[in-house]
Design a protein around this motif. Structure first.
Motif, PDB file in Angstrom:
ATOM      1  N   ARG A  66       0.847  -1.207   0.000  1.00 45.86           N
ATOM      2  CA  ARG A  66       0.000   0.000   0.000  1.00 45.86           C
ATOM      3  C   ARG A  66       0.875   1.247   0.000  1.00 45.86           C
ATOM      4  O   ARG A  66       0.579   2.227  -0.688  1.00 45.86           O
ATOM      5  CB  ARG A  66      -0.949  -0.003   1.199  1.00 45.86           C
ATOM      6  N   ARG A  67       1.949   1.206   0.741  1.00 45.42           N
ATOM      7  CA  ARG A  67       2.885   2.341   0.760  1.00 45.42           C
ATOM      8  C   ARG A  67       3.454   2.576  -0.640  1.00 45.42           C
ATOM      9  O   ARG A  67       3.485   3.701  -1.135  1.00 45.42           O
ATOM     10  CB  ARG A  67       4.004   2.063   1.751  1.00 45.42           C
ATOM     11  N   SER A  68       3.897   1.517  -1.287  1.00 42.99           N
ATOM     12  CA  SER A  68       4.435   1.630  -2.635  1.00 42.99           C
ATOM     13  C   SER A  68       3.364   2.127  -3.606  1.00 42.99           C
ATOM     14  O   SER A  68       3.648   2.938  -4.500  1.00 42.99           O
ATOM     15  CB  SER A  68       4.967   0.271  -3.095  1.00 42.99           C
ATOM     16  N   LEU A  69       2.147   1.684  -3.424  1.00 39.86           N
ATOM     17  CA  LEU A  69       1.039   2.130  -4.261  1.00 39.86           C
ATOM     18  C   LEU A  69       0.833   3.635  -4.140  1.00 39.86           C
ATOM     19  O   LEU A  69       0.693   4.344  -5.142  1.00 39.86           O
ATOM     20  CB  LEU A  69      -0.228   1.374  -3.857  1.00 39.86           C
ATOM     21  N   ILE A  70       0.864   4.134  -2.919  1.00 39.95           N
ATOM     22  CA  ILE A  70       0.723   5.580  -2.689  1.00 39.95           C
ATOM     23  C   ILE A  70       1.865   6.322  -3.384  1.00 39.95           C
ATOM     24  O   ILE A  70       1.649   7.338  -4.054  1.00 39.95           O
ATOM     25  CB  ILE A  70       0.695   5.893  -1.180  1.00 39.95           C
ATOM     26  N   GLU A  71       3.085   5.825  -3.250  1.00 41.64           N
ATOM     27  CA  GLU A  71       4.243   6.471  -3.884  1.00 41.64           C
ATOM     28  C   GLU A  71       4.088   6.514  -5.404  1.00 41.64           C
ATOM     29  O   GLU A  71       4.375   7.531  -6.037  1.00 41.64           O
ATOM     30  CB  GLU A  71       5.525   5.718  -3.517  1.00 41.64           C
ATOM     31  N   HIS A  72       3.635   5.411  -5.983  1.00 41.95           N
ATOM     32  CA  HIS A  72       3.467   5.360  -7.441  1.00 41.95           C
ATOM     33  C   HIS A  72       2.363   6.300  -7.930  1.00 41.95           C
ATOM     34  O   HIS A  72       2.511   6.942  -8.974  1.00 41.95           O
ATOM     35  CB  HIS A  72       3.178   3.920  -7.891  1.00 41.95           C
ATOM     36  N   VAL A  73       1.280   6.389  -7.186  1.00 35.18           N
ATOM     37  CA  VAL A  73       0.173   7.270  -7.586  1.00 35.18           C
ATOM     38  C   VAL A  73       0.631   8.727  -7.585  1.00 35.18           C
ATOM     39  O   VAL A  73       0.377   9.483  -8.534  1.00 35.18           O
ATOM     40  CB  VAL A  73      -1.056   7.058  -6.677  1.00 35.18           C
ATOM     41  N   VAL A  74       1.319   9.138  -6.536  1.00 34.03           N
ATOM     42  CA  VAL A  74       1.829  10.517  -6.475  1.00 34.03           C
ATOM     43  C   VAL A  74       2.861  10.739  -7.577  1.00 34.03           C
ATOM     44  O   VAL A  74       2.865  11.790  -8.235  1.00 34.03           O
ATOM     45  CB  VAL A  74       2.407  10.834  -5.076  1.00 34.03           C
ATOM     46  N   ALA A  75       3.712   9.753  -7.826  1.00 30.98           N
ATOM     47  CA  ALA A  75       4.727   9.876  -8.877  1.00 30.98           C
ATOM     48  C   ALA A  75       4.069  10.007 -10.255  1.00 30.98           C
ATOM     49  O   ALA A  75       4.545  10.783 -11.094  1.00 30.98           O
ATOM     50  CB  ALA A  75       5.674   8.678  -8.840  1.00 30.98           C
ATOM     51  N   LEU A  76       2.987   9.293 -10.484  1.00 27.08           N
ATOM     52  CA  LEU A  76       2.280   9.426 -11.766  1.00 27.08           C
ATOM     53  C   LEU A  76       1.740  10.841 -11.954  1.00 27.08           C
ATOM     54  O   LEU A  76       1.842  11.417 -13.036  1.00 27.08           O
ATOM     55  CB  LEU A  76       1.139   8.413 -11.852  1.00 27.08           C
ATOM     56  N   ARG A  77       1.185  11.383 -10.911  1.00 21.41           N
ATOM     57  CA  ARG A  77       0.664  12.760 -11.008  1.00 21.41           C
ATOM     58  C   ARG A  77       1.808  13.732 -11.291  1.00 21.41           C
ATOM     59  O   ARG A  77       1.662  14.676 -12.074  1.00 21.41           O
ATOM     60  CB  ARG A  77      -0.062  13.136  -9.724  1.00 21.41           C
ATOM     61  N   TRP A  78       2.945  13.492 -10.662  1.00 16.07           N
ATOM     62  CA  TRP A  78       4.131  14.314 -10.898  1.00 16.07           C
ATOM     63  C   TRP A  78       4.552  14.220 -12.359  1.00 16.07           C
ATOM     64  O   TRP A  78       4.826  15.247 -13.002  1.00 16.07           O
ATOM     65  CB  TRP A  78       5.245  13.855  -9.958  1.00 16.07           C
ATOM     66  N   LEU A  79       4.613  13.002 -12.917  1.00 17.69           N
ATOM     67  CA  LEU A  79       5.017  12.824 -14.307  1.00 17.69           C
ATOM     68  C   LEU A  79       4.121  13.605 -15.269  1.00 17.69           C
ATOM     69  O   LEU A  79       4.598  14.195 -16.232  1.00 17.69           O
ATOM     70  CB  LEU A  79       4.992  11.351 -14.706  1.00 17.69           C
ATOM     71  N   VAL A  80       2.828  13.577 -15.013  1.00 19.71           N
ATOM     72  CA  VAL A  80       1.880  14.267 -15.889  1.00 19.71           C
ATOM     73  C   VAL A  80       2.173  15.761 -15.925  1.00 19.71           C
ATOM     74  O   VAL A  80       2.122  16.386 -16.980  1.00 19.71           O
ATOM     75  CB  VAL A  80       0.429  14.018 -15.427  1.00 19.71           C
ATOM     76  N   HIS A  81       2.531  16.334 -14.794  1.00 19.74           N
ATOM     77  CA  HIS A  81       2.766  17.782 -14.719  1.00 19.74           C
ATOM     78  C   HIS A  81       4.188  18.179 -15.109  1.00 19.74           C
ATOM     79  O   HIS A  81       4.399  19.225 -15.716  1.00 19.74           O
ATOM     80  CB  HIS A  81       2.446  18.297 -13.312  1.00 19.74           C
ATOM     81  N   ALA A  82       5.161  17.350 -14.763  1.00 20.56           N
ATOM     82  CA  ALA A  82       6.557  17.747 -14.959  1.00 20.56           C
ATOM     83  C   ALA A  82       7.107  17.357 -16.328  1.00 20.56           C
ATOM     84  O   ALA A  82       8.065  17.964 -16.791  1.00 20.56           O
ATOM     85  CB  ALA A  82       7.418  17.128 -13.858  1.00 20.56           C
ATOM     86  N   THR A  83       6.569  16.374 -16.958  1.00 21.02           N
ATOM     87  CA  THR A  83       6.976  15.861 -18.278  1.00 21.02           C
ATOM     88  C   THR A  83       8.490  15.638 -18.385  1.00 21.02           C
ATOM     89  O   THR A  83       9.065  14.956 -17.562  1.00 21.02           O
ATOM     90  CB  THR A  83       6.419  16.738 -19.417  1.00 21.02           C
ATOM     91  N   ASP A  84       9.138  16.216 -19.414  1.00 23.85           N
ATOM     92  CA  ASP A  84      10.551  15.925 -19.702  1.00 23.85           C
ATOM     93  C   ASP A  84      11.497  16.209 -18.546  1.00 23.85           C
ATOM     94  O   ASP A  84      12.481  15.496 -18.370  1.00 23.85           O
ATOM     95  CB  ASP A  84      11.025  16.723 -20.921  1.00 23.85           C
ATOM     96  N   ASP A  85      11.237  17.248 -17.786  1.00 25.01           N
ATOM     97  CA  ASP A  85      12.125  17.550 -16.662  1.00 25.01           C
ATOM     98  C   ASP A  85      12.136  16.410 -15.644  1.00 25.01           C
ATOM     99  O   ASP A  85      13.161  16.130 -15.025  1.00 25.01           O
ATOM    100  CB  ASP A  85      11.729  18.857 -15.986  1.00 25.01           C
TER     101      ASP A  85
END
Length: 167
Positions: A66-85
């Motif tokens: 569950r901890r890893s799941l939370i980390e991945h969900v937040v990381a996905l949201r980050w990827l969508v906003h940050a893109t190439d950087d």
């Protein structure tokens, strides 16, 4: 959140890829799309694993997933906003981790430390990125998560490592 609410969300998440529809990728996201896909597949599999563990009576043991799941969900949201950087920052972080692995393997006398793949990965120059600040979960969660997610992550962390909480 109740168990039935969590299961409904997991069901919606799993249905996203099972529709068979091709997902559009914006030009600005071409470099980040393979990473997002990989993390989304990880999220799906983590959800399935958590459901199987909980259904089998192993809710406590599912905490690290569950901890890893939370980390991945937040990381996905980050990827969508940050893109190439974000990709640049992830490459730099990976290079740093590989450097630590190489040093540890060398110190342990493992023959894998002589693999020239280390030279290739460690020899690539990556410029810094404005997203380097988001390489740790707390910073990512502050910017792309919620207070609830960070609190849930702390609860799951407390029971994922040897500590008084796991005694």
């Amino acid at each position: 959140m109740t168990s039935s609410q969590a299961r409904a969300i997991i069901g919606q998440l799993l249905d996203l890829y099972e529709s068979g529809d091709e997902l559009p990728v914006f030009v600005d996201h071409a470099r980040v799309a393979p990473l997002a896909h990989g993390w989304y597949v990880a999220v799906r599999r983590l959800c399935l694993a958590v459901v199987h563990l909980v259904d089998g009576g192993f809710e406590f043991e599912a905490a690290s997933l569950r901890r890893s799941l939370i980390e991945h969900v937040v990381a996905l949201r980050w990827l969508v906003h940050a893109t190439d950087d974000a990709v640049t920052s992830l490459l730099r972080a990976h290079q740093h981790s590989v450097g630590k692995l190489h040093a540890a393997a060398s110190g342990a006398g493992w023959p894998v430390a002589d693999d020239e793949t280390f030279d290739v990965i460690l020899g690539v120059e990556h410029s810094s990125s404005s997203e380097d600040r988001n390489m740790h979960f707390k910073q990512r969660c502050d910017e792309y998560g919620t207070e609830d997610l960070y609190s849930a992550w702390l609860v799951e962390t407390a029971v994922s490592h040897p500590s008084l909480s796991t005694v």
